[in-house]
Design an enzyme around this catalytic site. Sequence first.
Site, short mmCIF file in Angstrom:
data_model
loop_
_atom_site.label_atom_id
_atom_site.label_comp_id
_atom_site.label_asym_id
_atom_site.label_seq_id
_atom_site.Cartn_x
_atom_site.Cartn_y
_atom_site.Cartn_z
NE ARG A 63 31.64 48.01 42.23
CZ ARG A 63 32.41 46.94 42.03
NH1 ARG A 63 32.26 45.85 42.77
NH2 ARG A 63 33.33 46.96 41.09
NE ARG A 91 34.98 47.21 36.68
CZ ARG A 91 33.75 47.12 37.16
NH1 ARG A 91 32.83 47.98 36.81
NH2 ARG A 91 33.45 46.17 38.00
CE LYS A 128 37.29 38.89 41.08
NZ LYS A 128 36.73 39.37 39.80
NE ARG A 188 29.03 44.34 40.11
CZ ARG A 188 30.27 43.85 40.09
NH1 ARG A 188 30.58 42.76 40.76
NH2 ARG A 188 31.21 44.42 39.37
NE ARG A 221 41.12 44.23 39.43
CZ ARG A 221 40.08 43.95 40.21
NH1 ARG A 221 40.24 43.49 41.43
NH2 ARG A 221 38.85 44.14 39.75
P1 ADP Z 1 35.02 43.60 40.35
O1 ADP Z 1 34.06 43.05 41.36
O2 ADP Z 1 34.35 44.24 39.19
O3 ADP Z 1 36.07 42.61 39.95
P2 ADP Z 1 36.51 44.96 42.42
O4 ADP Z 1 35.54 45.32 43.47
O5 ADP Z 1 37.41 43.81 42.67
O6 ADP Z 1 35.75 44.81 41.03
O7 ADP Z 1 37.42 46.24 42.09
C1 ADP Z 1 36.87 47.49 41.69
C2 ADP Z 1 38.00 48.42 41.24
O8 ADP Z 1 38.93 48.60 42.32
C3 ADP Z 1 38.86 47.90 40.08
O9 ADP Z 1 38.29 48.19 38.82
C4 ADP Z 1 40.18 48.64 40.34
O10 ADP Z 1 40.10 50.00 39.90
C5 ADP Z 1 40.27 48.67 41.85
N1 ADP Z 1 41.03 47.50 42.38
C6 ADP Z 1 40.53 46.49 43.14
N2 ADP Z 1 41.49 45.59 43.42
C7 ADP Z 1 42.63 46.04 42.81
C8 ADP Z 1 43.95 45.53 42.71
N3 ADP Z 1 44.31 44.37 43.28
N4 ADP Z 1 44.85 46.26 42.01
C9 ADP Z 1 44.53 47.42 41.43
N5 ADP Z 1 43.29 47.95 41.47
C10 ADP Z 1 42.34 47.27 42.15
#
Ligand code: ADP
Length: 195
Positions: A134, A146, A14, A128, A89
């Site tokens: 991260r 996750r 994404k 990554r 989410r």
């Molecule tokens: P990834 O790229 O792995 O999908 P993100 O950068 O989108 O991860 O998100 C990293 C973390 O931030 C998630 O695992 C969650 O803990 C938190 N997070 C991000 N967006 C949301 C959301 N919309 N609702 C709840 N938690 C979120």
Amino acid sequence: MFNLILFGPPGSGKGTQSEKLIEKYKFKHLSTGDLLRSEIAQQTPLGMEAKSLMDKGQLVPDEVVIGMISTALDANKDVNGFLFDGFPRTTAQAEALDKLLDFNKTSIGAVLFLQVPEEELISRMVNRAKTSGRSDDADENVQRKRLEVYSRDTLPVANHYRKSDKVVEIEGVGSVDDIFTSLSTIIDKKMSQSV
Ligand code: ADP
């Protein structure tokens, strides 16, 4: 105004595709993951609370991310459209987003759902971790958590948008450019239908 949700599991690409899409279509990019990491970098109380959840692979509470999105929508009234990445989410977040957009007399134009098998997701997150810095990428148990949270809480969001026929599934394995071409083709089609 055309608003898009880029949807898919963690590691589905994404973030990578968002960068290319915002350049091509000049969307305003709203990534809740990026917004939260920025709070962490600034060491705000919200950031500190979020970090402990993110490091365990858990979600940040709905009201926190909905509040961040609501603020961002208010701060960007004159944009072409929003690209939501990593949000919504949960079904509660999707319902809140629908209301916020409705209030602003707009809606979601399409939900593009990147399809990637689980083992490929894990191997991408492992890779990554070598460069992202991260802390939530580094540990395989956190990655599995996750994915578990994704299946339980986030997958139902696709069904929420299927009710209004907005979801388009896109093959998320292949070259970055080929996937970008697939996404662009669908966006062009949906945009032309929306005017
Ligand atoms: P990834 O790229 O792995 O999908 P993100 O950068 O989108 O991860 O998100 C990293 C973390 O931030 C998630 O695992 C969650 O803990 C938190 N997070 C991000 N967006 C949301 C959301 N919309 N609702 C709840 N938690 C979120």
